[in-house]
Write an enzyme that holds these catalytic residues in place. Sequence first.
Site, mmCIF file in Angstrom:
data_model
loop_
_atom_site.group_PDB
_atom_site.id
_atom_site.type_symbol
_atom_site.label_atom_id
_atom_site.label_comp_id
_atom_site.label_asym_id
_atom_site.label_seq_id
_atom_site.Cartn_x
_atom_site.Cartn_y
_atom_site.Cartn_z
ATOM 1 N N LYS A 54 0.845 -1.211 0.000
ATOM 2 C CA LYS A 54 0.000 0.000 0.000
ATOM 3 C C LYS A 54 0.869 1.246 0.000
ATOM 4 C CE LYS A 54 -3.779 -2.484 2.140
ATOM 5 N NZ LYS A 54 -4.444 -2.928 3.361
ATOM 6 N N GLN A 98 -4.382 -1.449 9.565
ATOM 7 C CA GLN A 98 -4.310 -2.798 8.992
ATOM 8 C C GLN A 98 -4.897 -3.820 9.972
ATOM 9 O OE1 GLN A 98 -3.185 -3.484 5.779
ATOM 10 N NE2 GLN A 98 -4.014 -5.518 6.201
ATOM 11 N N ASP A 121 -11.034 2.847 4.031
ATOM 12 C CA ASP A 121 -11.293 1.412 3.964
ATOM 13 C C ASP A 121 -12.805 1.129 3.910
ATOM 14 O OD1 ASP A 121 -9.464 -0.582 3.661
ATOM 15 O OD2 ASP A 121 -8.864 -0.674 5.770
#
Length: 300
Positions: A54, A98, A121
């Site tokens: 990412k 994460q 997200d």
Amino acid sequence: MAAKILSGKEIAQEIRSQIKAEVDELKNKHGIIPGLVTILVGENPASVSYVKAKQKTAHELGFYSIQENLPEDVSEDELLKLIDKYNKDPKIHGILVQLPLPKHINENKILYAIDPRKDVDGFHPVNVGKMVIGEPGFIPCTPYGILVMLSKAGCQVEGAEVVVVGRSNIVGKPVAILLMQKRKPVGNATVTVCHTATKDVAFHTRRADILIVAAGRPKVITADMVKEGAVVIDVGVNRIGTTPEGKAILCGDVDFENVKEKASVITPVPGGVGPMTITMLMKNTLESAKAWHGLPSEVA
Ligand code: NAP
């Protein structure tokens, strides 16, 4: 006839070029640089490699990006403080924590602490709610990537029988909701969702025009479970071993070699949905930056 292999890598590349062009324009015309912070807790090898990828992509696209590495035993309070810091940071438009987090941290508490306007997200209940009622907001990256792949491949979604195997909050549930929305061209499907309490998974999967599998079980979908000519999207990423060089050996949830002889379109693992997930994270961050600066944006 062997299926067309739908390369997420190629589609992702095309979208990344478009994002890069928009980032350059944003910088030159408005002095805006999309900013993304990725927060990693601990050293889970899969999480480390996802976060690395990412960051690498964010860097290549010209984003302002920060990587925060926290120790496995960081307290919930410390993590909440860090999120608060980035909620207030005007240079940051996207915050990604994460997952999974260590057991002593309440995952929902952390996700709910992210400002929904920076929730790239798409896991905050505000964005989940918007997605369910069909309002603009952040769409979770993996389902978003699947929608784009179906669209780019020209798959007939409207009126299709879609079967989703898996009902997680990050893949199964949102993709099912998005594909049943009254929306053209990637929507208006009739969706069935299977899970571990489904009596006869194969009964459902055999009816699918489009089969989306996110079960996290290596090769759980075999050729006899797939209709001739179906579109098969394999979300699964299973680590089934390591090469002598120490690289993870990956396989999907679909028995690719046999199913590809029956399907009309199939995604590989790796190189299928994975690259799309990261790309849509960048897309969400770009759209967030535009929204924060009052420019037309897909998320506002
Ligand atoms: P998850 O949270 O473990 O959920 C798995 C779902 O599959 C659950 O709903 C489970 O049912 C269902 N399931 C498991 N075995 C099944 C079976 N034999 N038959 C029917 N349903 C079954 O997993 P996830 O986070 O959604 O991830 C799924 C897979 O996708 C994993 O391999 C993950 O690594 C991968 N993934 C890939 C990407 C990417 O970018 N490529 C992104 C996210 C996830 P219950 O609800 O009844 O337990």
